[in-house]
Design an enzyme around this catalytic site. Structure first.
Site, PDB file in Angstrom:
ATOM      1  CD  GLU A  44      -3.403 -17.830  30.903  1.00  0.00           C
ATOM      2  OE1 GLU A  44      -3.921 -17.390  29.853  1.00  0.00           O
ATOM      3  OE2 GLU A  44      -2.963 -17.098  31.812  1.00  0.00           O
ATOM      4  NE  ARG A  48      -3.515 -16.736  23.368  1.00  0.00           N
ATOM      5  CZ  ARG A  48      -2.722 -15.752  23.728  1.00  0.00           C
ATOM      6  NH1 ARG A  48      -1.593 -15.543  23.071  1.00  0.00           N
ATOM      7  NH2 ARG A  48      -3.017 -14.979  24.761  1.00  0.00           N
ATOM      8  CE  LYS A 132      -5.547 -12.035  30.195  1.00  0.00           C
ATOM      9  NZ  LYS A 132      -5.637 -13.214  29.303  1.00  0.00           N
TER      10      LYS A 132
END
Length: 214
Positions: A44, A48, A132
């Site tokens: 992943e 950001r 999640k």
């Protein structure tokens, strides 16, 4: 490479999905190769940083053994950009129907983020049952997951947020937890210094340790 990837396949591959925050595209490929060498393929890359999409693209093109996904997917545009870059799955910090539909439209398996029962219901209404739990430790950790196991018996979780090598085994022992998300596999100092052997060892040791304790 598997076709028609599902969220459950992403979760089942390894006990830990490494959460990668990359500021330098030159680090992406060697980092991905180091993780794959340690037995971790589901990677992943969080959206950001300004370099995140370029990192996803580089891994997708140059590390075929890896299955790269995009984290911090918050909008339809994020999902579209991630898919264009070569991501195979998406992870979001929360959930909206627009994000869910966007991921379906571009063929990304999605792990929607939830922290409350109402958010679980919303995701389930749209057909998502692999979720999640974020931020996991700050939102109740193992105790919350145990409480959810009754009313949400058919939901499986990937706790992320505050998860460490020390508390991961307790989470993974829960029947409704398939995997966890964690950044300890990719320590920032090792990435900056290019200590790829250390990351390979962390991936291999973590996978063995967590498999043995579940």
């Amino acid at each position: 490479m598997m076709d028609n990837l599902t969220a459950l396949q992403v979760m089942q591959h390894a006990p830990v999905i490494p959460v990668m925050v990359l500021n330098d595209v030159d680090h992406a490929v060697p980092l991905a190769r180091a993780l794959v060498a340690g037995g971790v393929r589901m990677l992943e890359v969080t959206l950001r940083t300004r370099q995140a999409l370029a990192c996803i693209e580089a891994i997708a093109k140059e590390v075929p053994q890896a299955v790269v996904g995009a984290g911090t997917v918050r909008t339809r545009a994020d999902a579209q950009a991630a898919a264009m870059a070569g991501a195979r799955f998406a992870v979001s910090p929360g959930y909206t129907p627009a994000v869910g539909q966007a991921c379906r439209d571009v063929g990304l398996a999605l792990l929607p983020g939830v922290a409350t029962s109402s958010e679980i219901l919303l995701a389930q209404e749209d057909g998502f049952s692999e979720l999640k739990f974020f931020p996991a430790m700050q939102a109740g950790g193992a105790a919350m997951l145990k409480a959810w196991s009754g009313p949400f018996w058919d939901v499986r979780f990937c706790p992320t947020g505050g998860v460490t090598l020390q508390n991961a085994p307790e989470l993974l022992a829960l029947p409704n937890v398939v995997c966890v998300g964690g950044s300890w596999l990719v320590p920032g100092d090792a990435v900056v210094s290019g200590d790829w052997a250390r990351i390979t060892h962390l991936a291999a040791d973590t996978k063995r340790l967590l498999v043995n304790q579940t």
